[in-house]
Design a protein around this motif. Structure first.
Motif, short mmCIF file in Angstrom:
data_model
loop_
_atom_site.label_atom_id
_atom_site.label_comp_id
_atom_site.label_asym_id
_atom_site.label_seq_id
_atom_site.Cartn_x
_atom_site.Cartn_y
_atom_site.Cartn_z
N PHE A 36 -8.54 -16.57 0.00
CA PHE A 36 -9.11 -16.23 -1.31
C PHE A 36 -8.36 -15.00 -1.82
N VAL A 37 -7.78 -15.13 -3.01
CA VAL A 37 -7.04 -14.02 -3.62
C VAL A 37 -7.50 -13.88 -5.07
N SER A 38 -7.81 -12.67 -5.46
CA SER A 38 -8.21 -12.42 -6.85
C SER A 38 -7.60 -11.11 -7.33
N ASN A 39 -7.33 -11.03 -8.61
CA ASN A 39 -6.80 -9.79 -9.22
C ASN A 39 -7.18 -9.72 -10.68
N ILE A 54 -7.11 -2.09 -2.93
CA ILE A 54 -6.79 -3.32 -2.20
C ILE A 54 -7.90 -3.59 -1.19
N ASP A 55 -8.59 -4.68 -1.37
CA ASP A 55 -9.66 -5.09 -0.46
C ASP A 55 -9.15 -6.27 0.35
N LYS A 110 0.83 -1.20 0.00
CA LYS A 110 0.00 0.00 0.00
C LYS A 110 0.87 1.25 0.00
N THR A 111 1.97 1.21 0.77
CA THR A 111 2.88 2.35 0.82
C THR A 111 3.50 2.60 -0.55
N ILE A 164 -7.26 -5.64 -6.29
CA ILE A 164 -6.82 -6.90 -5.69
C ILE A 164 -7.70 -7.19 -4.48
N GLY A 165 -8.21 -8.40 -4.41
CA GLY A 165 -9.01 -8.82 -3.27
C GLY A 165 -8.32 -9.94 -2.52
N ILE A 166 -8.20 -9.77 -1.21
CA ILE A 166 -7.55 -10.77 -0.36
C ILE A 166 -8.46 -11.01 0.85
N ARG A 167 -8.83 -12.24 1.04
CA ARG A 167 -9.71 -12.56 2.16
C ARG A 167 -9.20 -13.82 2.86
#
Length: 370
Positions: free
Chosen positions: A318-321, A266-267, A257-258, A304-307
């Motif tokens: 769960f990772v999606s991009n 980024i979720d 993020k930095t 990008i989704g990270i759960r």
């Protein structure tokens, strides 16, 4: 590896079962007859022979097989087995003989004195007469035809079973150890490939911040130091607390993020309790890193989704991009190595689903961590 209490209790139970095996079936038709070791010499003979055979089993397993059989001295090992077999047969013959059976504490026939009523006229007590002929013959003694005693057959049979079973267990354990050592070597090799891979990509992230002369460069260096401390301290462990792995992932995402700022959405979410759970280090991060490598482009809509969800003893990642044009040339060694490590370390305790379509890339990993 330390032996557990259950290990010793199991061996104690097997030893007791083996020692009392000759008394499992009795001539009276009963299922079990407790050996009368105080007054029955026959029971003591069986008990002694079986006890010595039991000691030989462990001596063969822990000393003879590693010392000679596994040292490519099979011929000498076979010679030793023959010597021990002759030794046990000699003991069986010695203690089974009526003249040598000092284990039998039964009543001995008293000597006949001169002038006693038992001496009839014309009977010479010194003549060659066997007073023991009225004693019931033992099943395990030599008969008049000098045939081998039944005890010989028992000794040979139990001896061969002990040798074969100890060889089987020793070879089986050796193969398992070789397989385990091979797996550890493969895992160490994979880790050696992954660690520089992480460092290379993270340094690229900080380099990008330095080029921009961002005020966040110092924070990124601190976050990198946390990442490297984790790798140096915990990456070589077989398993670590799940909390440490999650904290490592948090630091990695904050570093991204930095570096990326507002160029990507980024979720990220983490739900569930990590207490009391354990996981192999660096087994999740490659999937997350892969999303940042191939799903970020400042000139495109990047998301990008990270759960991470923990329910009971299972963790789901769960990772999606979105798929974007990326100038980085990479063979995907980090992701491939992680998939190989999963197959080695969690062969029956993980489910990995990868959905690779033209627009996005999604992985769904369920892993047992409890």
């Amino acid at each position: 590896m330390k032996k557990t209490t259950s290990f010793y209790l199991m061996h104690l139970g097997l030893c007791m079962t083996f020692l009392f095996l000759p008394y499992a079936f009795t001539s009276s038709g009963g299922i079990f007859s407790f050996p009368n070791l105080s007054s029955n010499g026959h029971d003591r003979i069986y008990f002694l022979i079986y006890f010595l055979l039991l000691l030989f089993f462990y001596f063969n397993y822990y000393y003879l097989i590693p010392k000679f059989y596994f040292a490519q001295k099979q011929l000498f090992y076979g010679f030793i087995l023959i010597i021990f077999l002759m030794f046990f047969l000699g003991i069986s013959s010695f203690f089974d003989g009526a003249d040598h059976n000092f284990l039998d504490s039964g009543k001995q026939i008293p000597p006949v004195e001169q002038g006693s009523p038992e001496v009839a006229d014309g009977f010479n007590p010194n003549q060659n007469f066997n007073f023991r002929k009225e004693r019931p013959p033992k099943m395990d003694s030599f008969d008049e035809s000098h045939a081998p005693p039944t005890q010989y057959n028992h000794t040979i049979l139990v001896y061969l079973i002990g040798v074969i079973s100890s060889l089987f267990l020793a070879i089986k354990n050796r193969l398992e150890k070789v397989e385990k050592d091979k797996m550890k070597s493969e895992i160490s090799f994979l880790k050696a490939q992954i660690n520089p891979h992480f460092l290379f990509n993270t340094l690229n992230s900080i380099y990008a911040l330095a080029i921009k002369k961002s005020d966040k460069t110092a924070d990124a260096v601190v976050q990198l130091s946390e990442l490297m401390r984790y790798i140096i301290t915990n990456a070589n462990d077989d398993v670590i607390a799940l909390e440490k792995e999650i904290n490592y992932i948090n630091n990695f995402i904050e570093l991204q993020k930095t570096r990326l700022g507002n160029t990507v959405t980024i979720d990220y979410s983490m739900q569930g309790a990590t207490f009391g759970k354990a996981i192999t280090p660096l087994i999740l991060i490659s999937f997350i890193e892969n999303a940042f490598k191939h799903g970020v482009n400042p000139n495109e809509n990047s998301k990008i989704g990270i759960r991470i969800t923990i329910v009971g003893d299972y963790l789901t990642l769960f990772v999606s991009n979105y798929k974007v044009d990326n100038l980085e040339s990479d063979s995907g060694i980090g992701l491939q190595n992680t998939i190989e490590r999963l197959s080695l370390l969690y062969p029956k305790n993980h489910v990995l689903t990868i959905d690779d379509n033209p627009d996005n890339y999604t992985i769904n990993l369920t892993l047992k961590v409890g």
